[in-house]
Design an enzyme around this catalytic site. Sequence first.
Site, mmCIF file in Angstrom:
data_model
loop_
_atom_site.group_PDB
_atom_site.id
_atom_site.type_symbol
_atom_site.label_atom_id
_atom_site.label_comp_id
_atom_site.label_asym_id
_atom_site.label_seq_id
_atom_site.Cartn_x
_atom_site.Cartn_y
_atom_site.Cartn_z
ATOM 1 N N LYS A 78 30.893 32.046 8.154
ATOM 2 C CA LYS A 78 31.894 31.004 7.885
ATOM 3 C C LYS A 78 33.030 31.111 8.894
ATOM 4 C CE LYS A 78 34.647 29.138 4.022
ATOM 5 N NZ LYS A 78 35.022 29.317 2.600
ATOM 6 N N SER A 153 34.384 25.523 -0.421
ATOM 7 C CA SER A 153 34.600 25.252 0.987
ATOM 8 C C SER A 153 33.569 25.894 1.914
ATOM 9 C CB SER A 153 35.987 25.770 1.380
ATOM 10 O OG SER A 153 36.056 27.194 1.226
ATOM 11 N N SER A 177 34.498 29.003 -3.984
ATOM 12 C CA SER A 177 33.976 28.437 -2.727
ATOM 13 C C SER A 177 32.673 29.048 -2.246
ATOM 14 C CB SER A 177 35.038 28.563 -1.626
ATOM 15 O OG SER A 177 36.144 27.760 -1.924
#
Length: 486
Positions: A78, A153, A177
Site C-alpha cells: 500500500k 482505503s 481499511s
Amino acid sequence: MDICSSTIHELATAYRNGDTDPVAATETFLERIERINPSLNAYIRITADTALARAKEAKKRLVNNDATTLTGIPLGIKDLMCTRGITTTCGSKILEHFVPPYNATVIERLAGQGAVMLGKTNMDEFAMGSSTESSYFGPTRNPHNTDYIPGGSSGGSAAAVAADLCCAALGSDTGGSIRQPASYTGIVGLKPTYGLVSRYGLVAFASSLDQIGPMTKDVRDAAILFSAIAGHDKRDSTSLEVDIPDYTEFLDRGVQGLRVGVPKEYFGEGLDEEVEGRVMEMVKTLEGGGAKIIDVSIPRTEHALAAYYIIAPSEASSNLARYDGVRYGFRDTRPKDSLIDMFRRSRSGGFGPEVKRRIMLGTYALSAGYYDAYYKKALQVRRLLSDDLEAAFAKVDVIACPAAPTPAYKIGEKLEDPLSMYLGDVYTVTANLAGIPGMSVPAGLNSQGLPIGVQLLAKPLGEEHIFRSAYYLEQNRPHHTPKPSL
C-alpha cells in the site's frame, strides 16, 4: 502451474521443488499486471526493475539454501509505507513526488526475508475513505465487477490480491481499511492488535488507530506474512515488547471447545439480509466443529461510529499539519502575497475534498471551547467501548459478526453522501478504538456475484483464536468465493 493464482505457501513449495524460480514468477506477475492493471487501477506505481533485481537475489538465496517461506514471493505494498528511493504518494497530489530516504520497518523485515515488491498499490488519499475513490490517481475497481468499488482505503491492495496481480499485499487499517475491502473482494484481511506491527515509516492518518496488516488469498498466507512483520521495534514508541509466535502453528488446532460470541448489536437495522445469512451460516459451521455459541452484548456499539469520526479526524488534523508546502511535496510557487498565502494555496491545491473535510472536522473538535464537548467526550466513549469488549471477552474467545453491513456498492454511488459512506464502517471501527485484532474471511457471494466476508474479533493479543477459527471456516465453509473472471 498457474503462478499468478498461487498462494505464498504454494509458490514457496514450487520454488523448493524446482517447478519455477523467483525470476520467472516475477516476470509472469509483471506481465499480468501490465495486461490487467489498466482496467482495475490497483497499482499506482510498478517497480519492475527493482522487483527483478530482488528476484535474482532471491534465486541465489534459494540455490544457497538460505531461503525463508517469503523468499522470492511477489508482494504489493500500500502506497503509504515508506520505501527508500521509491515514490510514496499516499494517494495524494501533495506527496505526488515524495521519495522517502528510508524504509518502513515492515519493508525492511520483508526485504530481510527476501520478498519481492512488485509495486505500490492505490488507496484513498491519506487512507481517508471507504471506497478507494478519493485517490488523486483515480479510483480502483472491484475485480469481481468493475462497476463496483473494491472498498477502502486499502482497495488497491485488495484488488491486486483478488485479481492475482500479486501473491499477497500489505494494507493499513485505521477504521476497517483492511477488513472492509477484504470483505468486498473475497480475500483474507487481518488487522492485528495495536502495537504488534511497527508503524515506523507508515505515513500517519490517526496515530492511535493505524495498524499495518496482511491481505492474502488464504488464512495460512495471512499467518505467514503476519509472523514475518510482527514484533517489537524500538523506533516505534507504541510497539509492544512481547514474544511473537509462529502463527501458522495455530491453524490446525480446530475449534473444539472454542467459545464464539454473537453480539446482538451487530445484527439489527441496516444489515443486508444476504450478508446476515452468510455470516450466520459461518457461525453454524463453527458450532458444527465443536465451538460453543454464546450470545453477547456490546451495548455502546451504537456510539462507536460517532466517537471514531471525532477521534480519527482530530488526529488527522494534527498529523497533516506538517504538509505546508515547505517540508514535503507539493508547493504552489506562484509569486504572490505572503508566506501564509503560500501555505494556504499549497494545502488547498494539494489536498482533495475528503482530506479537507476531515481536517476541518478535526480542527473544530480540538478547538478551544469545543474540546471538552467533542474530543474529550469521544475519548470517554472509547474507554466505555473497551470496557464492553473486555466484559464480552471474559465470556468468549472470539466474536463473529459481519465485516460490512452490505456488499460492495457501485462506483460513484455514495460520493455525494459521505455520511452514508461513513456508516459502512459501523462494524469495523470498534476494533480500532479498542486496539483489538480482527480478521475478515470470505463467506461466499451474494445473488449479484459480489463477495461477503465474516469478521472475527478477539481480545488484545488474541490472534491465536482468530487464526484457529478462520482456518477452520476456510476448510469447512458452506460457500466458496470463486476467483473473478478477468
